[in-house]
Design a protein around this motif. Structure first.
Motif, PDB file in Angstrom:
ATOM      1  N   GLU A  33       0.890  -1.141   0.087  1.00  0.00           N
ATOM      2  CA  GLU A  33      -0.021   0.039  -0.046  1.00  0.00           C
ATOM      3  C   GLU A  33       0.902   1.252  -0.057  1.00  0.00           C
ATOM      4  O   GLU A  33       0.590   2.343  -0.763  1.00  0.00           O
ATOM      5  N   ASP A  34       1.812   1.167   0.843  1.00  0.00           N
ATOM      6  CA  ASP A  34       2.593   2.606   1.119  1.00  0.00           C
ATOM      7  C   ASP A  34       3.429   3.019  -0.097  1.00  0.00           C
ATOM      8  O   ASP A  34       4.523   3.877  -0.237  1.00  0.00           O
ATOM      9  N   TRP A  35       3.670   1.986  -1.177  1.00  0.00           N
ATOM     10  CA  TRP A  35       4.351   2.334  -2.524  1.00  0.00           C
ATOM     11  C   TRP A  35       3.465   3.165  -3.384  1.00  0.00           C
ATOM     12  O   TRP A  35       3.948   3.797  -4.076  1.00  0.00           O
ATOM     13  N   PHE A  36       2.196   3.375  -3.071  1.00  0.00           N
ATOM     14  CA  PHE A  36       1.502   4.090  -3.754  1.00  0.00           C
ATOM     15  C   PHE A  36       1.370   5.545  -3.253  1.00  0.00           C
ATOM     16  O   PHE A  36       0.909   5.849  -1.947  1.00  0.00           O
ATOM     17  N   ILE A  37       2.179   6.553  -3.591  1.00  0.00           N
ATOM     18  CA  ILE A  37       2.505   7.883  -3.163  1.00  0.00           C
ATOM     19  C   ILE A  37       1.446   8.923  -3.829  1.00  0.00           C
ATOM     20  O   ILE A  37       1.657   9.001  -5.065  1.00  0.00           O
ATOM     21  N   ARG A  38       0.658   9.695  -3.264  1.00  0.00           N
ATOM     22  CA  ARG A  38      -0.156  10.620  -3.889  1.00  0.00           C
ATOM     23  C   ARG A  38       0.505  11.728  -3.775  1.00  0.00           C
ATOM     24  O   ARG A  38       1.132  12.426  -2.759  1.00  0.00           O
ATOM     25  N   LYS A  39       0.511  12.523  -4.863  1.00  0.00           N
ATOM     26  CA  LYS A  39       0.951  14.079  -4.948  1.00  0.00           C
ATOM     27  C   LYS A  39       0.198  14.670  -5.947  1.00  0.00           C
ATOM     28  O   LYS A  39      -0.494  14.229  -6.702  1.00  0.00           O
ATOM     29  N   SER A  40       0.133  15.987  -5.559  1.00  0.00           N
ATOM     30  CA  SER A  40      -0.511  16.891  -6.411  1.00  0.00           C
ATOM     31  C   SER A  40       0.052  17.397  -7.535  1.00  0.00           C
ATOM     32  O   SER A  40       1.299  17.872  -7.223  1.00  0.00           O
ATOM     33  N   THR A  41      -0.583  17.225  -8.728  1.00  0.00           N
ATOM     34  CA  THR A  41       0.146  18.079  -9.898  1.00  0.00           C
ATOM     35  C   THR A  41      -0.636  18.932 -10.681  1.00  0.00           C
ATOM     36  O   THR A  41      -1.988  19.264  -9.998  1.00  0.00           O
ATOM     37  N   PHE A  42      -0.730  19.073 -11.862  1.00  0.00           N
ATOM     38  CA  PHE A  42      -1.395  20.479 -12.280  1.00  0.00           C
ATOM     39  C   PHE A  42      -2.788  19.728 -12.747  1.00  0.00           C
ATOM     40  O   PHE A  42      -3.983  20.570 -12.838  1.00  0.00           O
ATOM     41  N   THR A  43      -2.786  18.293 -12.966  1.00  0.00           N
ATOM     42  CA  THR A  43      -4.308  17.974 -13.274  1.00  0.00           C
ATOM     43  C   THR A  43      -4.918  17.351 -12.000  1.00  0.00           C
ATOM     44  O   THR A  43      -5.823  16.543 -12.344  1.00  0.00           O
ATOM     45  N   GLY A  44      -4.276  17.925 -10.803  1.00  0.00           N
ATOM     46  CA  GLY A  44      -5.018  17.176  -9.801  1.00  0.00           C
ATOM     47  C   GLY A  44      -4.088  16.301  -9.107  1.00  0.00           C
ATOM     48  O   GLY A  44      -2.875  16.255  -9.197  1.00  0.00           O
ATOM     49  N   GLN A  45      -4.636  15.200  -8.344  1.00  0.00           N
ATOM     50  CA  GLN A  45      -3.724  14.318  -7.621  1.00  0.00           C
ATOM     51  C   GLN A  45      -3.227  13.214  -8.614  1.00  0.00           C
ATOM     52  O   GLN A  45      -4.148  12.769  -9.488  1.00  0.00           O
ATOM     53  N   GLU A  46      -2.082  13.002  -8.327  1.00  0.00           N
ATOM     54  CA  GLU A  46      -1.407  11.866  -9.156  1.00  0.00           C
ATOM     55  C   GLU A  46      -0.914  10.727  -8.280  1.00  0.00           C
ATOM     56  O   GLU A  46      -0.402  11.207  -7.308  1.00  0.00           O
ATOM     57  N   THR A  47      -0.857   9.372  -8.850  1.00  0.00           N
ATOM     58  CA  THR A  47      -0.138   8.489  -8.054  1.00  0.00           C
ATOM     59  C   THR A  47       1.245   8.351  -8.435  1.00  0.00           C
ATOM     60  O   THR A  47       1.404   8.219  -9.876  1.00  0.00           O
ATOM     61  N   PHE A  48       2.295   8.279  -7.472  1.00  0.00           N
ATOM     62  CA  PHE A  48       3.705   8.122  -7.945  1.00  0.00           C
ATOM     63  C   PHE A  48       4.279   6.526  -7.113  1.00  0.00           C
ATOM     64  O   PHE A  48       3.559   6.368  -6.420  1.00  0.00           O
ATOM     65  N   PHE A  49       5.206   5.941  -7.806  1.00  0.00           N
ATOM     66  CA  PHE A  49       5.663   4.939  -7.227  1.00  0.00           C
ATOM     67  C   PHE A  49       7.268   5.010  -7.128  1.00  0.00           C
ATOM     68  O   PHE A  49       7.935   5.831  -7.765  1.00  0.00           O
ATOM     69  N   PRO A  50       7.886   4.404  -6.135  1.00  0.00           N
ATOM     70  CA  PRO A  50       9.350   4.536  -6.135  1.00  0.00           C
ATOM     71  C   PRO A  50       9.905   3.473  -7.055  1.00  0.00           C
ATOM     72  O   PRO A  50       9.463   2.281  -7.033  1.00  0.00           O
ATOM     73  N   LYS A  51      10.722   4.373  -7.986  1.00  0.00           N
ATOM     74  CA  LYS A  51      10.945   3.659  -9.304  1.00  0.00           C
ATOM     75  C   LYS A  51      11.324   2.113  -9.248  1.00  0.00           C
ATOM     76  O   LYS A  51      11.009   1.200 -10.008  1.00  0.00           O
ATOM     77  N   GLN A  52      12.509   2.145  -8.528  1.00  0.00           N
ATOM     78  CA  GLN A  52      13.305   1.024  -8.624  1.00  0.00           C
ATOM     79  C   GLN A  52      12.706  -0.282  -7.933  1.00  0.00           C
ATOM     80  O   GLN A  52      12.594  -1.239  -8.548  1.00  0.00           O
ATOM     81  N   LYS A  53      12.016   0.061  -6.861  1.00  0.00           N
ATOM     82  CA  LYS A  53      11.074  -0.972  -6.050  1.00  0.00           C
ATOM     83  C   LYS A  53      10.182  -1.619  -7.065  1.00  0.00           C
ATOM     84  O   LYS A  53      10.055  -2.671  -7.061  1.00  0.00           O
ATOM     85  N   ILE A  54       9.432  -0.634  -7.610  1.00  0.00           N
ATOM     86  CA  ILE A  54       8.210  -1.104  -8.203  1.00  0.00           C
ATOM     87  C   ILE A  54       8.520  -1.674  -9.565  1.00  0.00           C
ATOM     88  O   ILE A  54       7.924  -2.874  -9.950  1.00  0.00           O
ATOM     89  N   MET A  55       9.537  -1.452 -10.234  1.00  0.00           N
ATOM     90  CA  MET A  55       9.824  -1.872 -11.387  1.00  0.00           C
ATOM     91  C   MET A  55      10.425  -3.395 -11.057  1.00  0.00           C
ATOM     92  O   MET A  55      10.033  -4.389 -11.821  1.00  0.00           O
TER      93      MET A  55
END
Lengths: 207, 239
Positions: A33-55
């Motif tokens: 669950e905590d790999w889903f990181i919410r961040k606000s961008t210009f289109t609203g909220q977006e979800t980001f991931f720690p790149k190395q781990k998720i790949m």
């Protein structure tokens, strides 16, 4: 440790998996669950991931899902102890630890009969550090002490064990949540072991 | 758990009890249970208050039940009103009355015919909505099928397949001006998306169909995109 993030859009693009697949894996607890990181961008909220781990994780899921069901995979990635119990001789024959390491372990922990998963994990970590020559027997004792004292914390996410040595005197510590750590000049980091990674390695070996 | 050896907890009229492990917990009248309860069958026909976590295989709420803790259940039918203060972990849930969840809801199958309010996320394999729902976080399911009635809202909707349809009856059209049947979300993401009567800021998917009465800010699609003439889409782009 790399803290580079990747957006969900780029991730789906890059790996070729569908939105549905990504979230099905999340629901099955294949992706924490905590790999889903919410961040606000210009289109609203977006979800980001720690790149190395998720790949790495997606790569693993994709290569292993042919042989294992999603539930088996979830069991493998889950940070809680699985229901595996093995005896000392079985562990030696499966190559988790050598006989020398096993004797040393038995001597210092007093485990007898069947090993529960968390003990197998401790053994595996001890074995990999001793066998690689990073630490010596005395330090192995220190490691077991540390593991015993903080066994509750270890079941949680992202614990890392670090061995340091300065002027021949060594010490070890546990790092939670992958925080950065800085040492005094002249301190040598002898070994660094991620428990989550060990757990996954171990589960692949045991399955 | 060996259910044969366990007793039942039954409260008729006004009464209270401590929690524990039971075969069957039945609250008729006004019952209060203080402490965690684990049982095979949980039934609440009157007004029940559980001050603790509840774990059951099968649960039926016909009256009103308030659980001041977490609920873990294989199958639950809510015909009356159920309010759970913390997280819910369930296999199958059918709500014909009203259900409120203070935390997150996770499980296999969710059917909403009445009204459901979830403060956190709702993550299930299949979500069927014919009533109204308010979800404070993410509604995520393999398939999301919504027949619009009344006003439904979720902060985000995500899934493999998301279909929202409006009933096309003449009578409903007449009342529609008073009670708009609509769905509102900030972001809707999925692989196959078909929407009617939906307001959203961003819709993102592989195959996207925007049907009548929709108001969408931005549509991003990787496969195909279709827009009904009665829909407003401010911007659309292929990615």
């Amino acid at each position: 440790m790399s803290h580079e993030l990747i957006s969900k859009k780029d991730l789906l693009d890059l790996t070729g998996i569908s939105y549905g697949q990504l979230y099905r894996w999340k629901r099955k607890n294949l992706i924490p669950e905590d790999w889903f990181i919410r961040k606000s961008t210009f289109t609203g909220q977006e979800t980001f991931f720690p790149k190395q781990k998720i790949m790495e994780r997606i790569d693993k899921i994709q290569t292993m899902k042919e042989n294992l069901s999603l539930d088996e995979l979830a069991d493998m990635f889950s940070p809680t102890a699985s229901s595996l119990n093995l005896t000392a001789s079985e562990l030696i024959s499966r190559g988790i630890a050598s006989e020398t390491v096993m004797n040393f372990f038995l001597e210092h922990t007093g485990v007898s009969g069947e090993f529960p998963f968390d003990q197998i994990l401790n053994l595996y970590m001890l074995s990999s550090m001793l066998e690689s020559g990073d630490i010596q027997l005395d330090e192995g004792r220190m490691l077991l002490e540390l593991l015993k004292e903080h066994s509750k914390q270890l079941q949680k996410k992202d614990a890392i064990i670090i061995f340091i040595r300065k002027l021949g005197i060594s010490s070890c510590l546990i790092l939670m949540n992958g925080e950065d750590v800085f040492f005094e000049k002249g301190t040598k980091m002898v070994a660094r072991l991620s428990i989550t990674k060990c757990m996954e390695e171990l589960k692949t070996k045991l399955l | 758990m060996n259910a044969n050896k366990l007793g039942d907890l039954q409260i008729n009229g006004i009464g209270s009890s401590n929690g524990g492990t039971f075969n069957k917990v039945q609250l008729n009248g006004k019952g209060t249970v203080n402490g965690d309860a684990e049982c095979t069958i949980f039934e609440c026909n009157g007004a029940g208050v559980m001050n603790g976590n509840v774990k059951a295989e099968k649960a039926t709420v016909s009256g009103s039940a308030k659980i001041n803790g977490q609920l873990t259940v294989d199958e639950i039918n809510v015909n009356g009103s159920a309010s759970i203060q913390e997280n819910v972990q369930m296999g199958k849930m059918t709500v014909a009355g009203k259900a409120t969840v203070g935390g997150n809801l996770k499980g296999e199958e969710m059917t909403v015919n009445g009204k459901v309010t979830i403060d956190g996320d709702c993550e299930v394999e299949s979500f069927k909505g014919e009533g109204a729902f308010m979800i404070g976080g993410l509604l995520n399911a393999e398939t999301v099928r919504i027949k619009l009635s009344g006003e439904s809202k979720a902060k985000e909707i995500g899934g493999q397949q998301i279909i929202a349809t409006q009933e096309k009856q003449a009578l409903l059209k007449l009342i529609k001006s008073f009670f708009p049947n609509k769905l509102e979300a900030e972001v809707i993401e999925g692989d196959e998306i078909e929407l009617e009567g939906t307001t959203a800021q961003v819709v993102r998917g592989n195959q996207v169909v925007i049907g009548p009465n929709c108001e969408i800010g931005l549509v991003e699609y990787s496969g195909t995109f279709f827009q009904d003439k009665n829909a407003v889409v401010k911007e659309s782009r292929k990615i």
